[in-house]
Design an enzyme around this catalytic site. Structure first.
Site, PDB file in Angstrom:
ATOM      1  N   ASP A   1       0.882  -1.163   0.000  1.00 21.14           N
ATOM      2  CA  ASP A   1       0.000   0.000   0.000  1.00 21.14           C
ATOM      3  C   ASP A   1       0.922   1.215   0.000  1.00 21.14           C
ATOM      4  O   ASP A   1       1.559   1.526   1.009  1.00 21.14           O
ATOM      5  CB  ASP A   1      -0.913   0.032   1.230  1.00 21.14           C
ATOM      6  CG  ASP A   1      -2.084   0.985   1.028  1.00 21.14           C
ATOM      7  OD1 ASP A   1      -1.905   1.977   0.302  1.00 21.14           O
ATOM      8  OD2 ASP A   1      -3.165   0.744   1.596  1.00 21.14           O
TER       9      ASP A   1
ATOM     10  N   ILE B   1       0.460   4.488  -0.146  1.00 18.40           N
ATOM     11  CA  ILE B   1       0.039   5.401   0.925  1.00 18.40           C
ATOM     12  C   ILE B   1      -1.260   4.842   1.481  1.00 18.40           C
ATOM     13  O   ILE B   1      -2.302   4.895   0.829  1.00 18.40           O
ATOM     14  CB  ILE B   1      -0.188   6.849   0.459  1.00 18.40           C
ATOM     15  CG1 ILE B   1       1.120   7.495   0.021  1.00 18.40           C
ATOM     16  CG2 ILE B   1      -0.799   7.675   1.608  1.00 18.40           C
ATOM     17  CD1 ILE B   1       0.987   8.965  -0.350  1.00 18.40           C
ATOM     18  N   ASP B   2      -1.194   4.276   2.652  1.00 11.85           N
ATOM     19  CA  ASP B   2      -2.401   3.820   3.334  1.00 11.85           C
ATOM     20  C   ASP B   2      -2.899   4.986   4.177  1.00 11.85           C
ATOM     21  O   ASP B   2      -2.163   5.524   5.001  1.00 11.85           O
ATOM     22  CB  ASP B   2      -2.074   2.616   4.222  1.00 11.85           C
ATOM     23  CG  ASP B   2      -3.321   2.020   4.843  1.00 11.85           C
ATOM     24  OD1 ASP B   2      -4.395   2.127   4.228  1.00 11.85           O
ATOM     25  OD2 ASP B   2      -3.228   1.462   5.953  1.00 11.85           O
TER      26      ASP B   2
ATOM     27  N   THR C   1      -4.834   7.787   2.550  1.00 12.91           N
ATOM     28  CA  THR C   1      -4.618   8.962   1.703  1.00 12.91           C
ATOM     29  C   THR C   1      -5.375  10.181   2.218  1.00 12.91           C
ATOM     30  O   THR C   1      -4.894  11.308   2.124  1.00 12.91           O
ATOM     31  CB  THR C   1      -5.018   8.654   0.244  1.00 12.91           C
ATOM     32  OG1 THR C   1      -4.240   7.547  -0.226  1.00 12.91           O
ATOM     33  CG2 THR C   1      -4.764   9.839  -0.668  1.00 12.91           C
TER      34      THR C   1
ATOM     35  N   ASP D   1      -4.174  -3.380   2.918  1.00 12.99           N
ATOM     36  CA  ASP D   1      -4.556  -2.535   4.056  1.00 12.99           C
ATOM     37  C   ASP D   1      -4.206  -3.161   5.403  1.00 12.99           C
ATOM     38  O   ASP D   1      -4.345  -2.502   6.440  1.00 12.99           O
ATOM     39  CB  ASP D   1      -6.067  -2.255   4.021  1.00 12.99           C
ATOM     40  CG  ASP D   1      -6.448  -1.266   2.941  1.00 12.99           C
ATOM     41  OD1 ASP D   1      -5.648  -0.348   2.671  1.00 12.99           O
ATOM     42  OD2 ASP D   1      -7.539  -1.411   2.352  1.00 12.99           O
TER      43      ASP D   1
END
Length: 355
Positions: free
Chosen positions: A139, A141-142, A144, A286
């Protein structure tokens, strides 16, 4: 160092390098984020040039560090929006951001990076994963939404071997190194978590060359003293019902991303609740990195029925409603509260249908 850790020594070093550089890219952009850097996906969720840039950086670093091994990568972002007419300026921005990041580390000091390279790197993340072989899960950018607000986000990377998460690295640039998530000090912010199956969970400063320190979940055994985490965006009403049954007195700590896993792993809280709307499918990216960081710190990651999460079914998790994360000491209390709250929810729905 255990045998398992030694078996993945090369992979761990590559993952830490990749995630650290991706986090550097994200930090740079977060400080100067403009509306032109933010796009909207078909599902109306935001995506930024940093999401794409982070994915490109991780891909390029893994390809270089792990060669000649072929890279199978399950990643969140695809190139669909970037291949549309009018996306040329965004593509160029991503290419420049990636090149500046790699150059700043002397990683590719003279390598030209074209927009075609960017697209191919993003499309390298099309793997479906599964129960056989080796697959990296990313991920870029987990969280955002948290990134856009200037708050919590994470870059999460994990390695699946035969369907099992064996390694995870997670950068949380805005998470304090100290356990108190409510009172960060400016010189203690920025964590790089790493975990290898059977070898424990570690944290070190994201900046500099700090020595990794082993982390352990909280030792609190009274549920009334527990702090619990939930997502900043649209927390579900059942969370408050569960907290009430446990007698929790403190307000929930709300933050975006897998940073919640990191905070729990280092003892900053004891419970993480994630219940979602009916029909929502959880993606493996995630939870993969955060789950091993937490379990190797002594925590428990499970679905609402108490079963371990299964990452071997492809891009999505197949689990009973809800994901709950806690410590071994609080697990029995939490499962009991979850079961009672879910039964009450079902009864309430039945009553509404007969009104």
């Amino acid at each position: 160092m255990c045998i398992c850790s030694m078996a993945y020594e090369k992979e761990l070093a590559a993952a830490k390098k990749a995630v650290s550089l991706a986090a550097r890219l994200c930090q740079k952009l977060q400080r100067s984020l403009s509306q032109s850097d933010i796009l909207t996906k078909p599902d109306n969720s935001p995506v930024t040039v940093a999401d794409f840039g982070s994915q490109v950086v991780v891909t390029l670093v893994l390809q270089k560090e792990l060669q000649p091994e072929p890279l199978s990568l399950v990643a969140e972002e695809d190139s669909g929006e970037l291949r549309k007419n009018g996306a040329e300026a965004v593509l160029e921005s991503i290419a420049n951001l990636v090149k500046d990041t790699l150059d700043s580390d002397g990683y590719y000091p003279s390598s030209p990076l074209s927009t075609d390279h960017v697209l191919r790197a993003i499309e390298c993340g099309r793997s479906e994963g599964g129960s056989t072989g080796r697959h990296w899960v990313l991920d870029p950018i987990d969280g955002t939404r948290g990134f856009v607000r200037g708050e919590q986000y994470a870059v999460g990377l994990a390695l699946l071997v035969e369907g099992q998460v064996v390694l995870g690295v997670m950068a949380c640039p805005n998470l304090p190194l100290a356990c108190d998530t409510q009172k960060p000090s400016s010189d203690e912010v920025g964590c790089l978590f790493s975990a290898t199956k059977g070898d424990g969970s570690y944290v070190q400063p994201l900046k500099g060359d700090g020595t990794p320190q082993k982390v352990q979940v909280s030792s609190i055994d009274n549920p009334e003293e527990a702090k619990f985490f939930e997502s900043y965006h649209k927390p579900m009403p059942i969370h408050s019902s569960i907290a009430k049954k446990l007698g929790i007195k403190s307000l929930p700590v709300r933050m975006d991303s897998q940073a919640k896993y990191g905070a729990l792993a280092q003892g900053g809280g004891e419970i993480y609740l994630r219940f979602t709307r009916n029909g929502y499918q959880e993606s493996i990216w995630d939870h993969a990195a955060g789950s091993i960081v937490t379990t190797e710190a002594g925590g428990v990651v499970m679905d609402a029925a108490g079963n371990a999460l299964d990452f071997s079914r492809g891009k999505h998790l197949c689990h009973k409603t809800g994901i709950i994360v806690t410590t071994e000491k609080l697990k029995p209390w939490l499962l009991k509260a979850v079961k009672e709250s879910m039964e009450e929810d079902k009864l309430h729905l039945l009553q509404l249908q007969h009104v």
